[in-house]
Design a protein around this motif. Structure first.
Motif, PDB file in Angstrom:
ATOM      1  N   ARG A  81       9.078   1.100  -2.081  1.00 27.88           N
ATOM      2  CA  ARG A  81      10.996   0.878  -3.051  1.00 27.88           C
ATOM      3  C   ARG A  81      10.515  -0.963  -3.398  1.00 27.88           C
ATOM      4  N   GLU A  82      10.811  -1.365  -2.244  1.00 24.57           N
ATOM      5  CA  GLU A  82      10.204  -2.922  -2.412  1.00 24.57           C
ATOM      6  C   GLU A  82      10.198  -3.457  -3.688  1.00 24.57           C
ATOM      7  N   GLN A  83       8.770  -2.630  -3.397  1.00 21.16           N
ATOM      8  CA  GLN A  83       7.623  -4.089  -4.408  1.00 21.16           C
ATOM      9  C   GLN A  83       8.488  -3.318  -6.129  1.00 21.16           C
ATOM     10  N   ALA A  89       1.731  -4.830  -8.247  1.00 30.84           N
ATOM     11  CA  ALA A  89       1.360  -4.516  -7.525  1.00 30.84           C
ATOM     12  C   ALA A  89       0.407  -3.189  -7.183  1.00 30.84           C
ATOM     13  N   LEU A  90       0.696  -2.056  -7.992  1.00 31.18           N
ATOM     14  CA  LEU A  90       0.149  -1.313  -8.510  1.00 31.18           C
ATOM     15  C   LEU A  90      -1.226  -2.051  -8.659  1.00 31.18           C
ATOM     16  N   GLN A  91      -1.953  -2.383  -9.378  1.00 29.35           N
ATOM     17  CA  GLN A  91      -3.186  -3.100  -9.152  1.00 29.35           C
ATOM     18  C   GLN A  91      -4.184  -3.476  -8.172  1.00 29.35           C
ATOM     19  N   ALA A  92      -2.678  -4.445  -7.483  1.00 31.88           N
ATOM     20  CA  ALA A  92      -3.309  -5.120  -6.165  1.00 31.88           C
ATOM     21  C   ALA A  92      -3.523  -4.036  -5.398  1.00 31.88           C
ATOM     22  N   SER A  93      -2.850  -2.765  -5.103  1.00 31.99           N
ATOM     23  CA  SER A  93      -3.027  -1.876  -4.168  1.00 31.99           C
ATOM     24  C   SER A  93      -4.317  -1.101  -4.915  1.00 31.99           C
ATOM     25  N   THR A 102       0.900   5.370   0.310  1.00 27.74           N
ATOM     26  CA  THR A 102       2.010   4.695  -0.447  1.00 27.74           C
ATOM     27  C   THR A 102       1.192   3.241  -1.239  1.00 27.74           C
ATOM     28  N   LEU A 103       1.782   3.411  -3.126  1.00 28.07           N
ATOM     29  CA  LEU A 103       0.391   2.003  -2.919  1.00 28.07           C
ATOM     30  C   LEU A 103       2.034   1.233  -3.478  1.00 28.07           C
TER      31      LEU A 103
END
Length: 270
Positions: free
Chosen positions: A71-73, A80-84, A67-68
């Motif tokens: 739902r909470e993010q 959040a996607l770039q950091a993951s 999970t990249l």
């Protein structure tokens, strides 16, 4: 809730041409621009209704599905996607891991689990049954070993009325995802040489609309469905073969000793 956004000056002809790379003024799409387009699309989904939520599941190079973005993010999807992605890429290079097999089935299963949990929480909070959808973006060719598990996930999505849409960037059209989209009532579009602007427009004009709205939209025509199955003996996709009447296992040749290797049932060959 149905999510819908009116397309801006687009038509079926223009969208079909864009999907086939008829946009010579812009450079072909890259991973970075795909992620930007997906971020725009997910933000549009969330803006369509205050009840909408989104999550991102990634098929990682080591053969796992993670999970990249949860739902909470979803309120800060882009960051959040770039950091993951940076975190998982750094960890993958540090461990010196080799590229593993495809984890398409694992990613679909994880997405279905997150969807089922989101639907349950939505009914508790709002008292209504939401429309759950999964958008698959794939760039690698089909792995025949993923066929059976992926079809099980597709049947589960069909039973739960979860629509699976597919953006296919693979060199050859994905037979597995085409069948998954067909079973769940989704749309599959194969892209070749599409630009970033055209891909974003395609996401907002075609994939954003819910299943009820698509009935009145003129969506691009779908390719003829290829109903090939993976044989249990070699894992290769076959259009013809033998099927066990008990466990429905598929074989490209008659099993040795006329006994099904899966359920050990003796097969009566006529």
């Amino acid at each position: 809730e149905e999510a819908w956004l009116a397309p801006a000056a687009s038509s079926q002809t223009a969208l079909s041409a864009a999907a086939n790379g008829a946009s010579p003024t812009e450079a072909p799409i890259s991973l970075a621009t795909v992620l930007k387009s997906i971020t725009v699309f997910l933000n549009a989904v969330r803006l369509s209704s205050r009840e909408n939520e989104a999550a991102v599941v990634g098929e990682c190079p080591d053969g796992t599905a993670r999970t990249l973005v949860s739902r909470e993010q979803s309120g800060r999807l882009g960051s959040a996607l770039q950091a993951s992605l940076r975190e998982f890429s750094s960890a993958f290079r540090a461990e010196g891991s080799r590229r593993g097999p495809s984890s398409l089935a694992a990613a679909l299963s994880k997405a279905l689990c997150l969807t089922n949990r989101a639907v349950h929480d939505h009914k508790l909070r709002f008292g209504t049954e939401p429309e759950a959808r999964i958008l698959v973006v794939q760039a690698r060719s089909d792995d025949a070993s993923q066929y059976i598990s992926s079809m099980n996930a597709a049947f589960a999505a069909q039973k739960r009325s979860v629509c699976i849409d597919v953006c296919d960037f693979s060199p050859q059209r994905s037979t597995i995802l085409q069948q998954a989209a067909h079973l769940s009532g989704g749309i599959l579009q194969h892209f070749s040489g599409i630009s970033s602007t055209a891909f974003t427009q395609y996401l907002l004009s075609v994939f954003l609309a819910g299943s009820a709205v698509r009935g009145v939209l003129k969506v691009p025509p779908q390719a003829p469905i290829v109903l090939e199955a993976a044989c249990f003996c070699h894992g290769a996709l076959k259009s013809r073969g033998s099927v066990c009447s008990v466990c429905l296992s598929v074989f490209c040749k008659e099993p040795k000793g006329a006994v099904c290797p899966t359920c050990k049932t003796r097969i009566l060959v006529r």
